[in-house]
Every structure is written in C-alpha cells, then in structure tokens.
Enzyme design. Sequence first.
Site, PDB file in Angstrom:
ATOM      1  N   HIS A 330      10.011  -0.511  12.980  1.00 26.28           N
ATOM      2  CA  HIS A 330      10.310  -1.645  12.100  1.00 26.28           C
ATOM      3  C   HIS A 330      11.785  -1.797  11.719  1.00 26.28           C
ATOM      4  CE1 HIS A 330       8.111   1.029   8.964  1.00 26.28           C
ATOM      5  NE2 HIS A 330       9.388   1.265   8.830  1.00 26.28           N
ATOM      6  N   GLY A 380       0.879   0.316   2.383  1.00 23.64           N
ATOM      7  CA  GLY A 380       1.094  -0.106   0.993  1.00 23.64           C
ATOM      8  C   GLY A 380       1.921   0.958   0.305  1.00 23.64           C
ATOM      9  N   MET A 382       2.116   4.279  -2.675  1.00 27.49           N
ATOM     10  CA  MET A 382       1.369   5.534  -2.804  1.00 27.49           C
ATOM     11  C   MET A 382      -0.037   5.383  -3.373  1.00 27.49           C
ATOM     12  SD  MET A 382       3.883   8.482  -4.061  1.00 27.49           S
ATOM     13  CE  MET A 382       4.126   7.938  -5.738  1.00 27.49           C
ATOM     14  N   HIS A 404       6.256  -5.444   7.348  1.00 27.14           N
ATOM     15  CA  HIS A 404       6.232  -4.001   7.634  1.00 27.14           C
ATOM     16  C   HIS A 404       5.750  -3.158   6.471  1.00 27.14           C
ATOM     17  CE1 HIS A 404       9.690  -3.366   5.126  1.00 27.14           C
ATOM     18  NE2 HIS A 404       9.984  -2.195   5.615  1.00 27.14           N
ATOM     19  N   GLY A 405       5.436  -3.761   5.347  1.00 28.75           N
ATOM     20  CA  GLY A 405       4.984  -2.944   4.216  1.00 28.75           C
ATOM     21  C   GLY A 405       4.832  -3.798   2.991  1.00 28.75           C
TER      22      GLY A 405
END
Lengths: 481, 133
Positions: A330, A380, A382, A404-405
Amino acid sequence: MMEGLRIRRIDPFRLEIERKPPMRTRGIVYANSKIERSLEKDIVLQQVANVACLPGIVGPSLAMPDIHWGYGFPIGGVAAFSARDGIISPGGVGYDINCGIRCISTRLGLDEVKPVLDELLTGLFRNVPAGVGSINKGFQVGKKEFREVLTKGALWAVKKGFADRDDLDAHEESGCIEGADPDMVSERAVERGLPQLGTLGSGNHFLELDVVDDIMDEETANRFGLFAGQVVVLVHTGSRGLGHQVCDDYVHSMLVSLRRFGIELPDRQLACAPVGSPEGKAYLGAMAAAANFAFANRDLITLVVRETFERQFNRSSERLGMRLLYDCCHNIAKMEKVTHEGSPITVCIHRKGATRAFPPGDPRLPERYRQTGQPVLVPGDMGRMSYILAGQAGSRETFYSACHGAGRLLSRRQATKISRGRSILDELRKKDIHAMAASRSTLAEEIPEAYKDVSDVVDTITGAGIARPVARLRPVAMMKG
Amino acid sequence: MTYRFIDHTADIGIRVASADIRGLFEEAARALVEIMGARSSGGSRQERISVHGLDQVDILVRWLQELLYLIEVRDLRITQVEIVEIGETDLEALVTGTVSPTPLKAEIKAVTYHNLEIQEVDNNLEATIIFDT
C-alpha cells in the site's frame, strides 16, 4: 498554497475539488458524509490539490476515504502520471516503501485457538522480532545474498525454502517487482536494512490474529477459502530502514535536479523527476529493490508465524491449512496499463496508503482470483473490525485502487493524551482481545479512538463501486512493535 | 525547552525556535535526540559531521538525517551537539556521546521536507519540522 479551493459534492460517495491554476487537473476525494465531517479539510484537500499540480498527471488527483494528512502526498492519495511525459515522486510513495499487509488463512476455528491464545501470542511475541529499531539477531544474510533478496523478493524466499511456491501468486506482482536494481540502493540503505530483514518494526505495524466474524459474500468467501469462525493471521509491515533510506536518498537527488527539469513545486516533499530521466529510472530500480525487501520481510515473518503455530498445535502448517490468502502493497509506485479516455496507456501509478484492487476478469490476476476480483485487505484499528474486500469494475476510475485501512483521526500525541491513566491492555481484554506490545507508548498511540471507523471507509468504497465486502474480521489477539 | 510539539495526524511535528541559525540547528538536533530517547549523560566519542545541501532548509534536513543514522545504525547515544560552522549550503558539526545499543523510545523513519521553511518570527528564527514515524 492555493487560497479558496472549491469543493462540491458529486454524489453520496464523491467530493470534487475544482481545478484551479496551478492545478493541472481536478481532485476527487471518496467520502460519504460521515467521512467528510472528519476530514481535516484545509490540510488534506490542499495536499490533493498540490498533487494535481505535478507534471504529466493523468485523470484526477484521487484520495481514498481513509485519507489523512501526510507529507507531500496525502495518505490515501492515488495519482497516475504518464510514462511518456509524467513524473515519479519518492515522496508520493513514502518512506516505508511497500509497506503492506497480508492475510494468512488457517483451517482452525476459534474454539480450537481460544484455549491456547495467550500461549500462542506469547510464542509469536517471543519469535517475531518487533519494536523500535528491531533487528533480527537469529537470522542474518550476507551482502551478496542480500542482493538476491533485493532483486527477487518473495522468489528468493521460495528458493531458500522460507516460503511456499504455491503462495507466490498470492503476492501482488508475485512478490517481485520487476526492474529492481540493487546498484541503485545506497550503502547506507543496505546498512540500515540488512540487519532488519524479518522484523516487524514499530508504530502502526502489527501482527494480529482475527476470527472471521461475518461472511458478506458467500461465494467469494468460499473462493478465498474463508468461513465463519475461522482464525486468520494479519501481518502489517514494510521495508524498514532500507526503504526509509532509499526515499531519503532520492528525495534529495530529485530536489537537486528540479531546476534542470524546470519543475516548480508547492512543497519540497513532492520532489520528483520525469519517469524516463536517469533520476527517475534510478529511483524506480531502487524502489523496486526496497519493495522486494518488504515482500521477503513479510515472508520471513510468515515463516516464523507458521513455525510457532506448528509447535503450538503439533501439526504441520500444511495440515493447519496455513496459506497466504493475499499480500497487498500500500505504499508503492508502479508502471501499470490503464484505459484513459478510451485509449490504453501506461502510467506510473502512485499509491500512497492505497491498495491495488483489480476487478473480476482482469488477466493480471492469478487464476484462483480471476473470477472474484483481487482480494483487498483493509485492517481496522486495534479494537475494531477489519475487512476483506474484492475489487470491482468501478475500480477502473481509480486506476484500480482502493483504501488501505481506517485512516488516522487523532495525532499520536492527542491519542497519548486521552489514553493517560487508562490501561489499554485491560480495555482490550474486556473486548476479549489479547494484546502484547514491545512498548507501552505504542499501545497508547494506537488506541481505537485514534482512527476513523473502518466501516465508514468500507461503506464509501463499496458505494462507489470500487470493491465489495467479502468478510469481516474481529481481532482476538495482537502484537505491536 | 525551545521546541514544542505541533499536532500532525500521522506523524510527529515540532516547532523549533532560536535567536540565531546555529542555535536553531542545535535545538532541532536536541529535539530529535529527545523524541527518540537517545540522550546520554556522558561519553567521549566524537563524530564530526559535514553536510552539503541546496540551501539552509536542505542542510537542516540532512543534518538531522545524519543524526538519525548515527543513532539508529551506529547506536550513538548523544550528550552534546555543536554546530562548528554553518553557511548557506554547508555545515560542520561535532556530536559527542557514547556508543551503546540502549533501547530507543520512538522510531523515526525519516526527517521530511514537508512545508519546511526557516522563518524570522519576533526576532527569532523558527522552523516547523515533520518527522515520519
């Protein structure tokens, strides 16, 4: 700085930044209304607009819904530049070249893993080197062999028996970016990277065990080898000090030659050179070498994960069904063929905090994913869910790119401030998440509230037709650097 | 303390100020050492650093990159930094410390050029530096 950018909502999933000189094109930010409210508008939209000023940009300057403030390019930024008269920018790839994420599937259900979760996590924590400046004391390669790592990436790992040949095609680019040139990597970059091969590092890098919590697309999940209640492993890391140094070296060399190329920049961190110039070619060779290091790095960590599972369950990793589902880059720039305004062209596509997302039928996908579309891994934070998506036809408009997140919401300092006096480990434990970290401050910086809700990011990507959700993962154990 | 943190979503930002350019470069170095947890109370190891760049912004970044390298790769823990000579495009510095692989507090991947300027503010020189973490 450009004053007064004009923003307009195109539809529920897209915002447009109108083109205004010196922008060469418009900007498109993928955002639903919830994401829009969380944008640090004055900063990130300016960064999208800055990228739109770079020479040879093809199509709009794009930003994924996990966009946040980067340096130079925004994180979540995607931009394609013409191979003929466009540029390549090391800052548009970032310092952690081929930072990426992989998912390793298992045949284990949570019922089998839960009773030994602490033991398993302790084993992983003991065996996988992690933390600030972590080096791999148990495994070092010589300089000659290191060149092989840089040239061949995952292929090196397979040849040495550290990775499974059957897993090669589950790496983006089969784990080896073509054109890698170790001679373009400085001595200092080698010095920084060599001892760090096979280490996780720190910051937002992690190793995590998740359970498949929900299957959203049964047929695709089947093809991906996913089932409800299944335990999978996520590994997030990159090219460590090697990539950081390659980026340093080339940002500087391109700054020096900017005048010669007649390029003016709104921010020095956007330093760039024509793709075909000696500087551009040298960077492409060095960047590919660093990217290959990152593939091999994640392969070596995977080997240790497999061995730790084998010892824990007293079964071979084959019997445990441990296979690489996919490994996505990414932070990367790649020469890719796209169709633009009806014609096929080759572009140098920069994905900085964005994942490639080929749609179903794309001939560049391995056989097993050709009908489904490419797996896109979206971790995602923690305490919250992660997603596995599959590329959709709509990704053509983003030059085959997706999020990417979750995307950071709070700075590390703000996160540390609000986590003061709290036991993050206890809070996670209450959610049934076991965690271990090399440093307490990393845990504080990475608290769930520091990130956007990944569900909003996935909703936007799905709504825009770029990818579709296949499965949702719930974290059960994690180690942080 | 003549530097303070500024909020940056993904990374660490600091604003450094000093009465003169020499002081500004020294303060920026001390800030980096402190953030990384690389300070040492004593030591007699001396490293001479020479940096050449395009202008003062460039040599500021490259000076901090040199320190980052000494800390991360050479395990130098730092007692003192001194700018011996500084011009528009060149810098000579002396770094004193000890070689010791003590664990670091924070990983700084790089010193960025992002929006970096050296400005005069209230008779002081000021710079805002973003570290990639």
